[in-house]
Motif scaffolding. Sequence first.
Motif, PDB file in Angstrom:
ATOM      1  N   GLY A  67       0.840  -1.215   0.000  1.00  0.00           N
ATOM      2  CA  GLY A  67       0.000   0.000   0.000  1.00  0.00           C
ATOM      3  C   GLY A  67       0.868   1.255   0.000  1.00  0.00           C
ATOM      4  N   LEU A  68       1.907   1.234   0.854  1.00  0.00           N
ATOM      5  CA  LEU A  68       2.771   2.425   0.933  1.00  0.00           C
ATOM      6  C   LEU A  68       3.541   2.629  -0.378  1.00  0.00           C
ATOM      7  CD1 LEU A  68       3.817   4.725   2.683  1.00  0.00           C
ATOM      8  CD2 LEU A  68       5.656   3.228   3.442  1.00  0.00           C
ATOM      9  N   GLN A  69       4.034   1.486  -0.921  1.00  0.00           N
ATOM     10  CA  GLN A  69       4.780   1.586  -2.187  1.00  0.00           C
ATOM     11  C   GLN A  69       3.869   2.155  -3.287  1.00  0.00           C
ATOM     12  OE1 GLN A  69       6.315  -2.349  -2.854  1.00  0.00           O
ATOM     13  NE2 GLN A  69       7.904  -2.114  -1.284  1.00  0.00           N
ATOM     14  N   LEU A  70       2.609   1.628  -3.304  1.00  0.00           N
ATOM     15  CA  LEU A  70       1.651   2.123  -4.307  1.00  0.00           C
ATOM     16  C   LEU A  70       1.415   3.635  -4.145  1.00  0.00           C
ATOM     17  CD1 LEU A  70      -1.308  -0.375  -4.720  1.00  0.00           C
ATOM     18  CD2 LEU A  70      -0.140   0.896  -6.533  1.00  0.00           C
ATOM     19  N   SER A  71       1.262   4.009  -2.850  1.00  0.00           N
ATOM     20  CA  SER A  71       1.005   5.427  -2.562  1.00  0.00           C
ATOM     21  C   SER A  71       2.153   6.314  -3.068  1.00  0.00           C
ATOM     22  CB  SER A  71       0.828   5.588  -1.053  1.00  0.00           C
ATOM     23  OG  SER A  71       0.951   6.929  -0.704  1.00  0.00           O
ATOM     24  N   LEU A  72       3.382   5.875  -2.745  1.00  0.00           N
ATOM     25  CA  LEU A  72       4.549   6.678  -3.167  1.00  0.00           C
ATOM     26  C   LEU A  72       4.635   6.753  -4.688  1.00  0.00           C
ATOM     27  CD1 LEU A  72       7.219   5.506  -0.587  1.00  0.00           C
ATOM     28  CD2 LEU A  72       6.437   7.842  -0.942  1.00  0.00           C
ATOM     29  N   MET A  73       4.434   5.558  -5.340  1.00  0.00           N
ATOM     30  CA  MET A  73       4.518   5.503  -6.801  1.00  0.00           C
ATOM     31  C   MET A  73       3.493   6.456  -7.425  1.00  0.00           C
ATOM     32  SD  MET A  73       6.503   3.006  -8.262  1.00  0.00           S
ATOM     33  CE  MET A  73       5.553   2.159  -9.505  1.00  0.00           C
ATOM     34  N   LEU A  74       2.263   6.361  -6.885  1.00  0.00           N
ATOM     35  CA  LEU A  74       1.179   7.167  -7.437  1.00  0.00           C
ATOM     36  C   LEU A  74       1.503   8.672  -7.279  1.00  0.00           C
ATOM     37  CD1 LEU A  74      -1.560   6.998  -8.770  1.00  0.00           C
ATOM     38  CD2 LEU A  74      -2.629   6.939  -6.518  1.00  0.00           C
ATOM     39  N   ALA A  75       2.034   9.019  -6.082  1.00  0.00           N
ATOM     40  CA  ALA A  75       2.383  10.431  -5.839  1.00  0.00           C
ATOM     41  C   ALA A  75       3.422  10.913  -6.845  1.00  0.00           C
ATOM     42  CB  ALA A  75       2.908  10.606  -4.427  1.00  0.00           C
ATOM     43  N   LEU A  76       4.435  10.056  -7.098  1.00  0.00           N
ATOM     44  CA  LEU A  76       5.488  10.450  -8.044  1.00  0.00           C
ATOM     45  C   LEU A  76       4.935  10.562  -9.466  1.00  0.00           C
ATOM     46  CD1 LEU A  76       8.507   8.386  -6.681  1.00  0.00           C
ATOM     47  CD2 LEU A  76       8.240  10.874  -6.710  1.00  0.00           C
ATOM     48  N   VAL A 106      -3.110   9.603  -0.179  1.00  0.00           N
ATOM     49  CA  VAL A 106      -3.055   9.776   1.277  1.00  0.00           C
ATOM     50  C   VAL A 106      -3.744   8.600   1.974  1.00  0.00           C
ATOM     51  CG1 VAL A 106      -3.724  11.266   3.207  1.00  0.00           C
ATOM     52  CG2 VAL A 106      -2.939  12.282   1.081  1.00  0.00           C
ATOM     53  N   GLY A 107      -4.866   8.157   1.396  1.00  0.00           N
ATOM     54  CA  GLY A 107      -5.602   7.032   1.977  1.00  0.00           C
ATOM     55  C   GLY A 107      -4.714   5.806   2.077  1.00  0.00           C
ATOM     56  N   LEU A 108      -4.027   5.452   0.987  1.00  0.00           N
ATOM     57  CA  LEU A 108      -3.137   4.282   0.961  1.00  0.00           C
ATOM     58  C   LEU A 108      -2.013   4.434   1.981  1.00  0.00           C
ATOM     59  CD1 LEU A 108      -2.873   3.674  -2.908  1.00  0.00           C
ATOM     60  CD2 LEU A 108      -3.911   2.138  -1.237  1.00  0.00           C
ATOM     61  N   ALA A 109      -1.387   5.615   1.989  1.00  0.00           N
ATOM     62  CA  ALA A 109      -0.239   5.846   2.876  1.00  0.00           C
ATOM     63  C   ALA A 109      -0.679   5.781   4.330  1.00  0.00           C
ATOM     64  CB  ALA A 109       0.377   7.205   2.584  1.00  0.00           C
ATOM     65  N   ARG A 110      -1.854   6.286   4.610  1.00  0.00           N
ATOM     66  CA  ARG A 110      -2.329   6.307   5.987  1.00  0.00           C
ATOM     67  C   ARG A 110      -2.584   4.886   6.496  1.00  0.00           C
ATOM     68  NH1 ARG A 110      -7.729   8.409   8.670  1.00  0.00           N
ATOM     69  NH2 ARG A 110      -8.502   6.772   7.337  1.00  0.00           N
ATOM     70  N   GLU A 111      -3.200   4.089   5.637  1.00  0.00           N
ATOM     71  CA  GLU A 111      -3.480   2.711   6.045  1.00  0.00           C
ATOM     72  C   GLU A 111      -2.187   1.951   6.293  1.00  0.00           C
ATOM     73  OE1 GLU A 111      -6.175   1.282   7.101  1.00  0.00           O
ATOM     74  OE2 GLU A 111      -6.930   3.330   6.881  1.00  0.00           O
ATOM     75  N   ALA A 112      -1.188   2.212   5.389  1.00  0.00           N
ATOM     76  CA  ALA A 112       0.066   1.457   5.492  1.00  0.00           C
ATOM     77  C   ALA A 112       0.861   1.855   6.719  1.00  0.00           C
ATOM     78  CB  ALA A 112       0.895   1.679   4.234  1.00  0.00           C
ATOM     79  N   THR A 113       0.737   3.091   7.169  1.00  0.00           N
ATOM     80  CA  THR A 113       1.595   3.571   8.259  1.00  0.00           C
ATOM     81  C   THR A 113       0.815   3.831   9.528  1.00  0.00           C
ATOM     82  OG1 THR A 113       1.268   5.833   7.546  1.00  0.00           O
ATOM     83  CG2 THR A 113       3.211   4.700   6.681  1.00  0.00           C
ATOM     84  N   ALA A 114      -0.405   3.293   9.594  1.00  0.00           N
ATOM     85  CA  ALA A 114      -1.275   3.622  10.731  1.00  0.00           C
ATOM     86  C   ALA A 114      -0.596   3.376  12.063  1.00  0.00           C
ATOM     87  CB  ALA A 114      -2.557   2.809  10.633  1.00  0.00           C
TER      88      ALA A 114
END
Length: 571
Positions: A67-76, A106-114
């Motif tokens: 989830g976090l990797q997806l979030s970062l990729m999507l942001a980039l 943000v949703g993906l990153a939040r779930e991954a780092t909750a």
Amino acid sequence: MQTTATSAHRAIKEDVEDLAHQVKSRFFSDATQRRSMLVSQLPLTGSLLTVAVMLAFVRPAALRDTGLQLSLMLALVITVLCVLLPWNLLPAKTYLSVPLLDFVVVGLAREATASSFSSLGLLLVFPVIWLAAREGKMGVVLSFSASLLTAAVPLFAGASATPSDIARPFLLPLIMTVIALAVHILVSSLGSQDAKLKRQDEELRKAYEESLARQRLLDTMLDVVGVGVHAVDAAGNDILVNRQHRRNRALSHPSGKEQDLNLLASDGSTPLPPEHGPVARAARGQSFSDYIVRLGSPTNNRVLSSTARAMTDKDGNFAGSVLAFSDVTELVNALAIKDDFVANISHEFRSPLMSIIGYLDLVLDTPEDRAGQHREFLRVAQSNAEKLLNLVSDLLSASSDSMGVHPQKMDLLDLIRISVVSASPRAGSRGVEIINEAAQPLWLTADPFRVGQVLDNLLSNAIKYSGPGGTVTIRAWDTGREITLSVTDTGIGISQEDLPKIFTRYFRSNAVRESAIPGVGLGLGIVKRIVENHGGSITASSRIDVGSTFTVILPKGTDHDAAETDALTTI
Ligand code: ADP
């Protein structure tokens, strides 16, 4: 063949260049929009990258979360698209996909780092601000909906449902909506302030343009008027000097500065102390009218009538003065000539009148049996009365516009002899010798009475302006179609400055005015008119203390001409 290939090649090259230009102008002309997209996106992408770096130290295992990797990729990817996409060519609201996708990021990153960063949901503030700032009320609604979805989806996706998880779907959208509302209010108040500022700016620009136009109108008016205008501040510094006053100042001093001006009092000779100058007085706050000064040297100056009015600022304090200068030189000169004329004419009338009265008294006082003495006294009285009559005739001739000329065939030599005889007693009494070099008959068609007046005036001036021992020479000769007559004396002469003015009515040179030589300044004016009425001309040449020569040229004319001249001049 080769030429065709070359031109085809050139055409292709031009097409490619044209295409490249079009692509460039279409895809790169929206640099401002790309920049604004990137600037809006960077805070979120930057924050996420920072979180990732922190995780690398705190919990490296978390970085392996899909989830976090997806979030970062999507942001980039979103950040890169912000730069690459030609936003101005896409439908207007396409850009909304970016902040909306940011909710997913943000949703993906939040779930991954909750477990590490519980407050990462606050990163939603970036797309929320973006939406609220750009889309107004619609942005607020979108912000609320998107943050609700971001918070609720994981819950429905079957994640652990603690009491705080259940509260989350309502708390986060609430905070985000409040932020969105705050941003919306702030942006719309900034927007209305901006509109107000723009309106004020427009009004100011209009007022400025109007004042510039008015200024140009005023400048033109000031330069057109024949009055010198000069404005000074409270310290006496120039604020405005119009064209006429620049000319006035140039007359007086090349630098044209008031403090350097050569100022004379109204008498034309006394230098005026600088503190009495009109500008100096005006700079001290004095208001005055018709203050006469002269600018220039005692021999060459202009008479200026100055008027000043003080200005005050809004508090009523002295703020400077405006001065107006009218050139009254001609008027002052005319008044001086008039005064002079009145003085001269009074004198010219007084002397013969006194003489007439004196001799009539003598006749009355002399016993009746002395008839011889009576006749002698009466002759003197008669001659003085004739003088007065001549003077009155001169005045009438000078003031009347038409001067009748009645030409007839006549011999100029006869007229010269008569004039010489009648001028001889006056010449004798002044010790002046008259030499008449004219000897041949000189026939022409002219008015003998008027030509006689010309001769009498020239002879009488030549005698009057010569001292004892002087000579007056008369010459006359035939030049074919014309007769030339000259009267030369060895008298006081006329300055080169005065020479052009001597034929002007009432003009008398300064030297003559200051001496006791009588006269009213009418003779030469009358002579010139008589000569010109005959179609002739008169000139004068002279040197001071050497003498003067007056030369008259008269056309001989014919009987036929004479009749025409008569008809013309007596109309
Ligand atoms: P008036 O002699 O009465 O002053 P005129 O019109 O005859 O007036 O002359 C005008 C002026 O010209 C004179 O005042 C004098 O200054 C000058 N003038 C005329 N004739 C002579 C002369 N022969 N020599 C010197 N100055 C002369």
